[in-house]
Motif scaffolding. Structure first.
Motif, PDB file in Angstrom:
ATOM      1  N   TYR A 195       0.763  -0.968  -0.093  1.00 35.46           N
ATOM      2  CA  TYR A 195      -0.105  -0.072   0.225  1.00 35.46           C
ATOM      3  C   TYR A 195       1.266   1.683   0.113  1.00 35.46           C
ATOM      4  N   ASP A 219       0.734   4.043   1.052  1.00 29.39           N
ATOM      5  CA  ASP A 219       0.128   5.014   1.992  1.00 29.39           C
ATOM      6  C   ASP A 219       1.189   4.673   2.880  1.00 29.39           C
ATOM      7  N   SER A 247      -2.369   1.941  -4.591  1.00 30.35           N
ATOM      8  CA  SER A 247      -1.813   3.940  -4.795  1.00 30.35           C
ATOM      9  C   SER A 247      -2.913   4.501  -3.356  1.00 30.35           C
ATOM     10  N   LYS A 248      -2.315   5.645  -3.289  1.00 31.48           N
ATOM     11  CA  LYS A 248      -2.982   6.974  -2.807  1.00 31.48           C
ATOM     12  C   LYS A 248      -4.738   6.690  -2.817  1.00 31.48           C
ATOM     13  N   SER A 249      -5.046   6.459  -3.553  1.00 31.02           N
ATOM     14  CA  SER A 249      -6.570   6.640  -4.893  1.00 31.02           C
ATOM     15  C   SER A 249      -6.954   5.309  -4.526  1.00 31.02           C
ATOM     16  N   GLY A 250      -5.860   4.495  -4.430  1.00 22.62           N
ATOM     17  CA  GLY A 250      -7.108   3.505  -4.856  1.00 22.62           C
ATOM     18  C   GLY A 250      -7.221   2.816  -5.704  1.00 22.62           C
ATOM     19  N   LYS A 251      -5.989   3.001  -7.385  1.00 31.15           N
ATOM     20  CA  LYS A 251      -5.871   2.605  -7.960  1.00 31.15           C
ATOM     21  C   LYS A 251      -4.686   1.810  -7.921  1.00 31.15           C
TER      22      LYS A 251
END
Length: 345
Positions: A259, A261, A328-332
């Motif tokens: 992850y 983040d 990613s931080k955006s959930g991708k």
């Protein structure tokens, strides 16, 4: 770089005189060091332990640039880079050999600086210098270090032991060494264009030190022992986080999800990367030379590490068919790719 008119020409000493001069103050402290420098070979006795051995070769203008790497720092880093491999096997480092190939431009005092740094690392990590070699080199400065250590057979941690469901952990923070290198390279270019301009490194001590004087994480190996944790798999982060994750996954026949983040980044690394127009996450994934430890542990050990400030859980191991990916931080979902440093490029 050196004013050779005021320095000692190595030819005055000769090879054996040089070795005697550099090693005259070397003392053995490890019980396993039976015989060190002074005979045809060193003699070691590990009394039933398994022996761990690793070798690294460092070449001028491939692995280091003497225009901004101080010789003392180079000697120190050459040793710790090698010890890091012993710690990555969950072992105890105990001895090194240290060899130098150099051109005639290097006076005795320059070689003394390199050895001073190497012995500083030996003292810090409590390892013995037990041998090595010196030679003339027509291809620039060459350093070769072999590290030796030991471990009980049951304690040795390979890359191939990760299990599906394991937590993936990393020590320290990542990306600092790469960003520090970018800063040093920028200042080198400015200097080459205008030698009157002094380097502007103010306030960047941490990332500069991460590049020039990193520290192998023997302390993390000791911490894991104190926590009664035996990692299932472990590797040191020398070529970038993504590359090392893929090494563990391939050797263990598992996949991985991390992850973004959760990746530990120092604020100075983050801010300086942004100043250079770089993605801090990419610096951590592909930068390399952080020499932190990346390891997997059973989920049952989570409570032992969750409050350890120097250990971060960044993901978990999955089935091999799932591959290796980062959320990613955006959930991708992004596939992890090895884009770390390659000496042959």
């Amino acid at each position: 770089m050196f004013d050779n008119s005021e320095k000692t020409d190595i030819k005055e000493l000769g090879e054996f005189g040089l070795i005697a001069h550099l090693t005259q103050s070397v003392q053995l402290t490890q019980a396993s060091s039976v015989k060190g420098i002074g005979d045809d070979a060193a003699v070691l006795n590990f009394e039933g332990k398994k022996t761990l051995i690793s070798t690294d070769l460092l070449l001028e203008n491939v692995h280091f640039d003497l225009r901004y790497v101080p010789l003392k720092h180079l000697g120190y880093k050459a040793v710790q880079v090698n010890l890091s491999d012993i710690y990555a096997m969950n072992g105890t480092a105990s001895q090194i050999t240290f060899s130098i190939g150099m051109s005639s431009k290097f006076p005795l005092e320059a070689v003394e600086e390199i050895y001073e740094g190497a012995l500083l690392a030996c003292n810090k990590y409590n390892v013995d210098l037990i041998g090595g070699d010196t030679s003339a080199s027509h291809q620039g400065l060459v350093l070769s270090v072999t590290s030796i250590g030991y471990a009980d057979e049951a304690d040795i941690t390979y890359r191939s032991g990760a299990k599906e469901g394991d937590l993936l952990c990393v020590s320290g923070d990542l990306g600092g060494a790469y960003v520090g290198l970018q800063l040093l390279e920028r200042e080198k270019q400015i200097f080459l264009e205008n030698p009157k301009i002094q380097p502007d490194l103010e306030g960047k001590d941490y990332i500069i030190e991460r590049q020039l004087k990193p520290d192998a994480r023997g302390d993390v190996v000791e911490l894991l022992r104190q926590l009664d944790i035996k990692p299932n798999a472990m590797i040191d982060v020398s070529d970038g986080l993504a590359s090392e994750i893929l090494h563990i996954a391939k050797a263990s026949n598992v996949g991985c999800t991390i992850y973004e983040d959760k990746i530990p980044l120092d604020p100075m690394t983050y801010d300086t990367a942004r100043e250079f127009g770089l993605d801090p996450t990419i610096c951590a994934l592909s930068g390399g030379e952080d020499y932190e430890l990346l390891f997997t542990i059973p989920q049952a050990d989570y409570d032992k590490v969750k409050n350890q400030l120097d250990i971060t859980v960044i993901g978990h191991m999955t089935e091999a068919s799932a591959g290796c990916q980062m959320i990613s931080k955006s959930g991708k979902v992004h596939p992890l790719q090895a884009q770390g440093w390659n000496a042959f490029k």
